[in-house]
Scaffold this motif. Sequence first.
Motif, mmCIF file in Angstrom:
data_model
loop_
_atom_site.group_PDB
_atom_site.id
_atom_site.type_symbol
_atom_site.label_atom_id
_atom_site.label_comp_id
_atom_site.label_asym_id
_atom_site.label_seq_id
_atom_site.Cartn_x
_atom_site.Cartn_y
_atom_site.Cartn_z
ATOM 1 N N LEU A 129 18.580 41.798 0.223
ATOM 2 C CA LEU A 129 17.547 40.831 0.223
ATOM 3 C C LEU A 129 18.088 39.640 0.894
ATOM 4 O O LEU A 129 18.910 39.342 0.456
ATOM 5 C CB LEU A 129 16.757 40.581 -1.071
ATOM 6 N N VAL A 130 17.313 39.003 1.805
ATOM 7 C CA VAL A 130 17.891 37.967 2.461
ATOM 8 C C VAL A 130 16.735 36.959 2.550
ATOM 9 O O VAL A 130 15.560 37.597 3.031
ATOM 10 C CB VAL A 130 18.539 38.252 3.858
ATOM 11 N N GLN A 131 16.574 35.821 2.731
ATOM 12 C CA GLN A 131 15.573 34.990 3.159
ATOM 13 C C GLN A 131 15.542 34.684 4.613
ATOM 14 O O GLN A 131 16.319 35.120 5.472
ATOM 15 C CB GLN A 131 15.958 33.475 2.554
ATOM 16 N N PRO A 132 14.262 34.675 4.965
ATOM 17 C CA PRO A 132 13.847 34.357 6.606
ATOM 18 C C PRO A 132 14.853 33.386 7.147
ATOM 19 O O PRO A 132 15.124 32.245 6.204
ATOM 20 C CB PRO A 132 12.600 33.998 6.497
ATOM 21 N N GLY A 133 15.386 33.447 8.152
ATOM 22 C CA GLY A 133 16.295 32.882 8.954
ATOM 23 C C GLY A 133 17.740 33.449 8.562
ATOM 24 O O GLY A 133 18.803 32.677 9.125
ATOM 25 N N GLY A 134 18.222 33.920 7.463
ATOM 26 C CA GLY A 134 19.361 34.374 7.139
ATOM 27 C C GLY A 134 20.070 35.246 7.756
ATOM 28 O O GLY A 134 19.334 35.922 8.943
ATOM 29 N N SER A 135 20.919 36.068 7.634
ATOM 30 C CA SER A 135 22.026 36.898 8.159
ATOM 31 C C SER A 135 22.302 38.170 7.134
ATOM 32 O O SER A 135 22.645 37.902 6.201
ATOM 33 C CB SER A 135 23.161 36.211 8.896
ATOM 34 N N LEU A 136 22.534 39.148 7.790
ATOM 35 C CA LEU A 136 23.244 40.489 7.108
ATOM 36 C C LEU A 136 24.118 40.873 8.249
ATOM 37 O O LEU A 136 23.743 41.102 9.477
ATOM 38 C CB LEU A 136 22.144 41.204 6.557
ATOM 39 N N ARG A 137 24.944 41.830 7.730
ATOM 40 C CA ARG A 137 25.887 42.504 8.358
ATOM 41 C C ARG A 137 25.873 44.161 7.992
ATOM 42 O O ARG A 137 26.300 44.371 6.845
ATOM 43 C CB ARG A 137 27.242 42.174 8.715
ATOM 44 N N LEU A 138 25.336 44.928 8.853
ATOM 45 C CA LEU A 138 25.518 46.512 8.326
ATOM 46 C C LEU A 138 26.796 46.937 8.890
ATOM 47 O O LEU A 138 27.250 46.868 9.906
ATOM 48 C CB LEU A 138 24.230 46.987 8.772
ATOM 49 N N SER A 139 27.261 48.021 8.059
ATOM 50 C CA SER A 139 28.281 48.868 8.559
ATOM 51 C C SER A 139 28.042 50.343 8.393
ATOM 52 O O SER A 139 27.296 50.593 7.681
ATOM 53 C CB SER A 139 29.761 48.410 7.544
ATOM 54 N N CYS A 140 28.619 50.879 9.263
ATOM 55 C CA CYS A 140 28.380 52.446 9.464
ATOM 56 C C CYS A 140 29.792 53.111 9.685
ATOM 57 O O CYS A 140 30.266 53.015 11.070
ATOM 58 C CB CYS A 140 27.216 52.883 10.387
ATOM 59 N N ALA A 141 30.539 53.653 8.726
ATOM 60 C CA ALA A 141 31.768 54.383 8.871
ATOM 61 C C ALA A 141 31.686 55.811 8.939
ATOM 62 O O ALA A 141 30.949 56.449 8.215
ATOM 63 C CB ALA A 141 32.559 54.059 7.595
#
Length: 120
Positions: free
Chosen positions: A10-22
């Motif tokens: 969950l992130v607020q609008p304007g925020g960032s996330l990084r997804l990983s796929c191994a």
Amino acid sequence: VQLQASGGGLVQPGGSLRLSCAASGRFVSIPVMGWYRQAPGSQRELVAALTSEGNTNYADSVKGRFTISKDNAKNTAYLQMNSLNSEDTAVYSCNAQYRVLGYDRIFSSWGQGTQVTVSS
């Protein structure tokens, strides 16, 4: 090939996330890795893809905000997502198109989805 995705939340609008796929398993190469997403009531769509030559393809809606990359040593693809908005809320899944020794065709594998929710 088994794909393990992580990094949603969950992130607020304007925020960032990084997804990983191994990626793990027996393969010779992974010519293409990509991220897809599916929002409730919508079809799954391509978000970003990266070839082993370094070519990228992005959905118009994420261009300039999302970046796909890969650590070849770790066989891990990443999706850096910046300036997130509510329309980015979806289940994100990674896909790998790979080659196996002894087979003259491309195989495809999907990781489990990871939920990304953009909300205040």
